[in-house]
Design a protein around this motif. Sequence first.
Motif, PDB file in Angstrom:
ATOM      1  N   ASP A 255       0.828  -1.406  -0.031  1.00  0.00           N
ATOM      2  CA  ASP A 255       0.140  -0.112  -0.004  1.00  0.00           C
ATOM      3  C   ASP A 255       0.938   1.391  -0.009  1.00  0.00           C
ATOM      4  O   ASP A 255       2.325   1.123   0.177  1.00  0.00           O
ATOM      5  N   TRP A 257       1.484   3.600   1.978  1.00  0.00           N
ATOM      6  CA  TRP A 257       2.118   4.137   3.191  1.00  0.00           C
ATOM      7  C   TRP A 257       3.570   3.299   3.331  1.00  0.00           C
ATOM      8  O   TRP A 257       4.622   3.571   3.806  1.00  0.00           O
ATOM      9  N   ARG A 260       6.216   4.528   1.233  1.00  0.00           N
ATOM     10  CA  ARG A 260       7.043   5.507   1.917  1.00  0.00           C
ATOM     11  C   ARG A 260       7.882   5.185   2.787  1.00  0.00           C
ATOM     12  O   ARG A 260       8.874   5.755   3.009  1.00  0.00           O
ATOM     13  N   THR A 305      -8.746   3.186   0.246  1.00  0.00           N
ATOM     14  CA  THR A 305      -9.732   4.166   0.635  1.00  0.00           C
ATOM     15  C   THR A 305      -9.369   5.288   0.157  1.00  0.00           C
ATOM     16  O   THR A 305      -8.484   5.695  -0.779  1.00  0.00           O
ATOM     17  N   ASP A 306     -10.168   6.363   0.140  1.00  0.00           N
ATOM     18  CA  ASP A 306      -9.788   7.872  -0.235  1.00  0.00           C
ATOM     19  C   ASP A 306      -8.519   8.229   0.123  1.00  0.00           C
ATOM     20  O   ASP A 306      -7.721   9.035  -0.944  1.00  0.00           O
ATOM     21  N   GLN A 307      -8.283   8.038   1.467  1.00  0.00           N
ATOM     22  CA  GLN A 307      -6.668   8.432   1.751  1.00  0.00           C
ATOM     23  C   GLN A 307      -5.722   7.789   1.168  1.00  0.00           C
ATOM     24  O   GLN A 307      -4.563   8.391   0.626  1.00  0.00           O
ATOM     25  N   ASP A 308      -5.902   6.522   0.898  1.00  0.00           N
ATOM     26  CA  ASP A 308      -4.954   5.653   0.090  1.00  0.00           C
ATOM     27  C   ASP A 308      -4.527   6.170  -1.329  1.00  0.00           C
ATOM     28  O   ASP A 308      -3.659   6.367  -1.831  1.00  0.00           O
ATOM     29  N   ASN A 310      -5.554   9.311  -2.453  1.00  0.00           N
ATOM     30  CA  ASN A 310      -4.732  10.574  -2.244  1.00  0.00           C
ATOM     31  C   ASN A 310      -3.131  10.294  -2.230  1.00  0.00           C
ATOM     32  O   ASN A 310      -2.445  11.089  -2.733  1.00  0.00           O
ATOM     33  N   ALA A 311      -2.871   9.445  -1.385  1.00  0.00           N
ATOM     34  CA  ALA A 311      -1.469   9.106  -1.159  1.00  0.00           C
ATOM     35  C   ALA A 311      -0.704   8.692  -2.499  1.00  0.00           C
ATOM     36  O   ALA A 311       0.468   9.055  -2.533  1.00  0.00           O
ATOM     37  N   LYS A 313      -1.764   9.200  -5.330  1.00  0.00           N
ATOM     38  CA  LYS A 313      -1.497  10.264  -6.220  1.00  0.00           C
ATOM     39  C   LYS A 313      -0.445  11.408  -5.961  1.00  0.00           C
ATOM     40  O   LYS A 313       0.338  11.688  -6.775  1.00  0.00           O
ATOM     41  N   SER A 314      -0.433  11.641  -4.569  1.00  0.00           N
ATOM     42  CA  SER A 314       0.774  12.611  -4.114  1.00  0.00           C
ATOM     43  C   SER A 314       2.035  11.998  -4.473  1.00  0.00           C
ATOM     44  O   SER A 314       3.133  12.360  -4.949  1.00  0.00           O
TER      45      SER A 314
END
Lengths: 368, 624
Positions: A255, A257, A260, A305-308, A310-311, A313-314
């Motif tokens: 995922d 995160w 990162r 999830t939406d946060q996933d 966005n992460a 995409k970032s």
Amino acid sequence: MAKKQKFKENQEAQFRLKKIAEYIYGQLRNEEVPHLEVSSRTKNNIVLSKDHKVWVYGSDQVTRSAKDLGGATNILRSLYTVNFIDEMINSGKSSTLREMYYISEGWEKAKFPSQDESNRLAEDLEIITKCMREDFKLRPEEDGARVIGDVTIEEMNRKGLKKKINCKDDVGDSGYGIPYNVEKEKLKFKNVNAKFIIAIETGGMFDRLAENGFDEGHNAILVHLKGQPARSTRRFIKRLHHYSKLPVVLFTDGDPWSYRIYASVAYGAIKTAHISEYLATPEAIYLGITPSDIINYDLPNDKLTDQDVNALKSELSDPRFSSSTWKSEIKLQLKIKKKSEQQALAKYGLDYVTETYLPEKLQEINII
Amino acid sequence: MAVPYAEKMAQSQKEISISDFFAKNRQILGFDNPSKALLVSVKEAVDNSLDACEEAGIFPSIFVGLEKVGDKDRFRMTVRDNGPGIVKKQIPNVFGRLLYGSRFHAIRQSRGQQGIGISSVVLYSQLTTGKAALITSKIGEDYPCHQMEVHINTKTNRPQIENPQVVLWDHPHGTEISVELEGRYQKNKKQSVMEYLRATAIVNPHVEIIFKGPDDEVHTFERVIELLPETANECKPHPHGIELGVLKNMLKYTEARKLSSFLINEFVRVSPRGARELLDTAGIDEKRKPNRLQLEDIQSLFDKIQEMKFMSPPTDCLSPIGDMLIRKGLRKEIDSKFAYTVTRDPSVFRGTPFQVEAGIVYGGDLPTGESVKILRFGNRVPLLYQQGGCVITHAIERINWRPYGLEQRGGKGIPVGPAVILVHIASTNVPFTSESKEAIADVDEIMDEIGRALMDCGRRVRSHINKKKKLKKVSEKYDIIREILPEISKKSSSMVGKPEPLLDPIITKIMNVHVFDSGVVYHESGEGDQKQKITEVTIKYQNYTNRERKMRIHVKVPDALIQGIYPETHVRKKGLIEWDVGPIQPARSQRLGFSILGLDKDDYDDVEIYYSRLPGEVIGADPL
């Protein structure tokens, strides 16, 4: 000899910290509004350092000026912190970052509202002075990251005695615990008998590999990252890699995160890009779980999830993920909208990860 | 031969009495459902009482009582006023006869306009409970107090009286109505008796209302001002404000013998020359008798009236509340940080004078994430229903509120934010959309006037918000120069072991701003007739820049006696005092001030300061 060296380093740190107070005082004398410049710590201001192959801060600076309340408070806090560190070094003590946060309770207007603020200021001071917080005698709370494998370490214990530890034979099931200070004066590598180093995100998977005897079966050194790895863990991996010249692979969840986590081990974290050269191991290879693995191994998965999203995409605009492999993997994941944990491999049985998945993946990159 | 069917029909065709009609169509009067019926009944009774008191020049003190009767949705409503009372003979007519009233023919601003109100409550009570209304009234200290039960014969639209008697009443004068009716009591809702009374108290600050609810709780809306609204003058209709049917009736009943004198005497703004010109163009002889006019002639006259130009009607028949009084009313009932009110000049639609008053309350404890609350009024009467169908709501929705600091999706619709918007329309004939008088029709002229008033309010809210933001910024800067900077200096000096530097030049650099502060203090001196009401205003300018400054300062002053202006080198202009100030050195200040005589406490609390010839950032004043 070693003691003298240490003394010198401390003096250097104290000297550079005092420069900050002199800088502010000089501005006041010149009827200037006090201000401090710090590198901007955003993903837009990290650049590749050619010689070190890691990501460091670019030339963007932010100015903290006493013209606004935030800036003025920051300058006052910097002065208090500098003064505190200076006195601490003079008295031959050290403190945790948390202790420093609590000590600031007595600083009135300069008191930190949260430990995040005091941690960030310690990092600011690192950037300004080009010293490490270890030089300031500040240390993190704990890290507890663990190592299992055939590597012998010589550690200076609390009594000032050197002690040899073999991370295969001299440790229990939980392995060798990495201390917060892994610099030469504290920790030395004596002997390494392995083919590669594998850093693992979750404790569950680290224990699985240990239980299955993966370290002995494949001659591997297992390092537990414990989520986003502490500085000492990253520094440990870098030093071990440097000493042994062994390849480093990362095995994490599939995922954004976890990517990162890989980026911070291999290229440096955005927050600590000023010390990437000390911490990052640019030769580290990302093994998996990759988005392709989710498809190829038909792994149990969760919806992003939406946060996933966005992460991910970032990450597409993050210079650390600008290679074509990363770009296509991230785009693939955005397309399939799925993520999988490393422990999802248990779908095929408890031995699958050590018998099939890891050997296949390691063969792909010619490590075994 | 068979009897034609029409003959049969004729047997059942008869006049339906108005009472009968309303009995079958109660929603027309607003008695759609039990909760609304209860509210409307209170409203009609209170409106009646207020009108009666004001007409007689009495400060209204009104008691409203609601008592639950039995287990059903049934209440006894008692409304008592301290008004002039009603003579015995007229009591049945006032309460038991629809369309009977003193105001139906007068062209003047008043609450009740059609005389339909209170008798409809009596009728509703009768229809739902079968009980008569108990009326008690006394017209003066030395007069007997009459009490009687009134009900309405719905067939004849005539009142019927039972048990008339003279009773003892411990009030010098006034009227009380007590009815039992079907209703539902709702507390804490937008459309509740409490909210209606609160709204009434806001726009009628001269009124005292005591409300005793079914739960026996007593709430008093206190009188805030000992001043009766000016009674509006009666005035004749304006030719442009008349409808064909009304013109026809006026022609029929006029006492004028000639058409020309009819026009001159029965209308405002019709001069002898104008009348002659009008009749010439309509081709009607000016000497004709008004009641002999044929329908074609009336139509022609009506058409020509529309084409001709007349002076606008006089506006002295309007009685606005006044911006200061609305502000007082709002301040009393709504706890907030900022209130601004405006009374527009009178204007005219279709020959009918009207006047718009608006107010806005902002901040304080008002909720931030909700649509603003709208308080609508027609001739001082709160409008609680049909908000979505009212010109006031439409005018609010048309404005883009975002530049004024309120949120609004897509720049349209009811804005969102910690605010209450109040709009009052005063008119000799408020154009309601229906007989139940719940919403005002979309008349362009009214819409535009509301728009102008609200934009004025909006601008004031914006400048209030900006001022607040700037004040926050300036208070942060004060924190820096008073608390943080000295500490920075102390700490860094001790760390380098050198003396502390002088901070003044850095302070002006950090502030780099001109600050205006103002203060208002109210006090009274003397006793009785010698009592003086004094409002003292002080203004302080501080130069927090690094250069000496000269400027002109303008301060808005109310229309009242101003004394003790200092410094004496000032110029008085209409509504303004101007000073030329300076040169003021960096880090220095200048004080200005004056006293206002005769204003009440809180009448003047927001000092409006303007400046000219001052470069850079200024806090606490606006550029002129």
